[in-house]
Design a protein around this motif. Structure first.
Motif, short mmCIF file in Angstrom:
data_model
loop_
_atom_site.label_atom_id
_atom_site.label_comp_id
_atom_site.label_asym_id
_atom_site.label_seq_id
_atom_site.Cartn_x
_atom_site.Cartn_y
_atom_site.Cartn_z
N ARG A 176 -0.95 -39.43 -14.49
CA ARG A 176 -1.42 -37.82 -14.53
C ARG A 176 -0.62 -37.01 -15.68
O ARG A 176 0.39 -37.56 -15.93
N LEU A 177 -1.13 -36.04 -15.76
CA LEU A 177 -0.36 -34.84 -16.60
C LEU A 177 0.50 -34.03 -15.58
O LEU A 177 -0.40 -33.22 -14.84
N ALA A 178 1.64 -33.96 -15.47
CA ALA A 178 2.48 -33.35 -14.62
C ALA A 178 2.18 -31.91 -14.67
O ALA A 178 2.21 -31.00 -13.72
N CYS A 179 1.86 -31.44 -16.02
CA CYS A 179 1.65 -30.01 -16.25
C CYS A 179 0.03 -29.45 -15.62
O CYS A 179 -0.07 -28.33 -15.51
N GLN A 180 -0.73 -30.49 -15.35
CA GLN A 180 -1.96 -30.30 -15.09
C GLN A 180 -2.12 -30.50 -13.24
O GLN A 180 -2.97 -30.05 -12.82
N ASN B 22 9.89 -34.94 -18.92
CA ASN B 22 9.50 -34.74 -20.47
C ASN B 22 8.38 -33.92 -20.57
O ASN B 22 7.12 -34.23 -19.80
N TYR B 23 8.07 -32.79 -21.08
CA TYR B 23 6.96 -32.09 -21.30
C TYR B 23 7.01 -31.43 -22.77
O TYR B 23 8.24 -31.02 -23.40
N LYS B 24 6.03 -30.75 -23.15
CA LYS B 24 5.93 -29.96 -24.12
C LYS B 24 5.16 -28.70 -24.19
O LYS B 24 5.57 -27.59 -24.31
N CYS B 25 3.75 -28.90 -24.28
CA CYS B 25 2.89 -28.00 -24.71
C CYS B 25 2.45 -27.01 -23.04
O CYS B 25 2.26 -26.08 -23.02
N ARG B 26 2.52 -27.76 -22.20
CA ARG B 26 2.12 -27.27 -20.47
C ARG B 26 0.73 -26.90 -20.62
O ARG B 26 0.35 -26.29 -19.83
N LYS B 27 0.16 -27.33 -21.67
CA LYS B 27 -1.57 -27.08 -21.72
C LYS B 27 -2.36 -28.07 -21.45
O LYS B 27 -3.63 -28.02 -21.53
N GLY B 28 -1.87 -29.26 -21.16
CA GLY B 28 -2.74 -30.69 -21.11
C GLY B 28 -3.28 -31.31 -22.49
O GLY B 28 -4.40 -31.92 -22.37
N THR B 29 -2.56 -30.78 -23.46
CA THR B 29 -3.08 -31.29 -24.95
C THR B 29 -2.21 -32.31 -25.53
O THR B 29 -2.63 -33.32 -25.96
N CYS B 30 -0.92 -32.36 -25.42
CA CYS B 30 0.03 -33.09 -25.94
C CYS B 30 0.45 -34.51 -25.19
O CYS B 30 0.69 -35.67 -25.98
N GLY B 31 0.08 -34.71 -23.86
CA GLY B 31 0.44 -35.72 -23.26
C GLY B 31 1.88 -36.09 -23.10
O GLY B 31 2.16 -37.19 -22.43
N GLN B 32 2.96 -35.45 -23.25
CA GLN B 32 4.29 -35.67 -22.97
C GLN B 32 4.72 -35.80 -21.64
O GLN B 32 5.56 -36.43 -21.30
N CYS B 33 3.96 -35.23 -20.70
CA CYS B 33 4.17 -34.90 -19.44
C CYS B 33 3.67 -36.16 -18.66
O CYS B 33 3.77 -35.96 -17.39
N THR B 34 2.87 -37.15 -19.17
CA THR B 34 2.42 -38.10 -18.58
C THR B 34 3.16 -38.88 -17.59
O THR B 34 4.38 -39.06 -17.95
S1 FES Z 1 2.99 -30.69 -21.20
FE1 FES Z 1 1.58 -31.42 -22.89
S2 FES Z 1 -0.02 -32.38 -21.59
FE2 FES Z 1 1.61 -31.73 -20.15
#
Ligand code: FES
Length: 126
Positions: free
Chosen positions: A118-122, A77-89
């Motif tokens: 970790r944040l998978a997007c980061q 799961n993910y949303k922003c891909r910027k490291g701000t939403c936390g959905q990809c934890t």
């Molecule tokens: S997708 Fe939002 S923090 Fe990784």
């Protein structure tokens, strides 16, 4: 490590020629036990992460952990891909070759980075 000597006769499928001692007519190839090396490779190189009740095994490929997972059909799961939403934890259970948590991860996850979150997007696979 096994050293096998191959002659022209050994190149014929299904036929194994006797080993000869003439260095000019032989090819020497190092043969590793394939099955064993695959087991070792699989065991040490996979990245294993948990998100909620889902566990994902990801084969390393350079770039973001999230991209590698999605490219391999692992629905993190993910949303922003910027490291701000936390959905990809995700919690990394086994993660050879991952970058250290960056500032965004440390800011978003706090002390949880010390527990393997970790944040998978980061997170970057090096
Ligand atoms: S997708 Fe939002 S923090 Fe990784």
């Amino acid at each position: 490590m096994n050293n096998r000597v191959f002659t022209v006769g050994t190149l014929i499928p299904g036929k194994i020629a006797p080993v000869r001692n003439s260095p000019t007519s032989t090819l020497v190839e190092k043969v590793e036990p394939k099955q064993r090396s695959n087991e070792i490779k699989t065991h040490f190189e996979k990245i294993i992460v948990v998100q909620g009740s889902n566990k994902f095994e990801i084969s390393p490929s350079k770039g973001k952990l999230l991209d590698a997972a999605l490219n391999q059909g692992k629905p993190i799961n993910y949303k922003c891909r910027k490291g701000t939403c936390g959905q990809c934890t995700v919690q990394v259970q086994q993660g050879p070759g991952l970058s250290k948590p960056n500032e965004r991860e440390q800011e978003k996850l706090g002390n949880e980075v010390n527990n393997g979150y970790r944040l998978a997007c980061q997170a970057v696979i090096l």
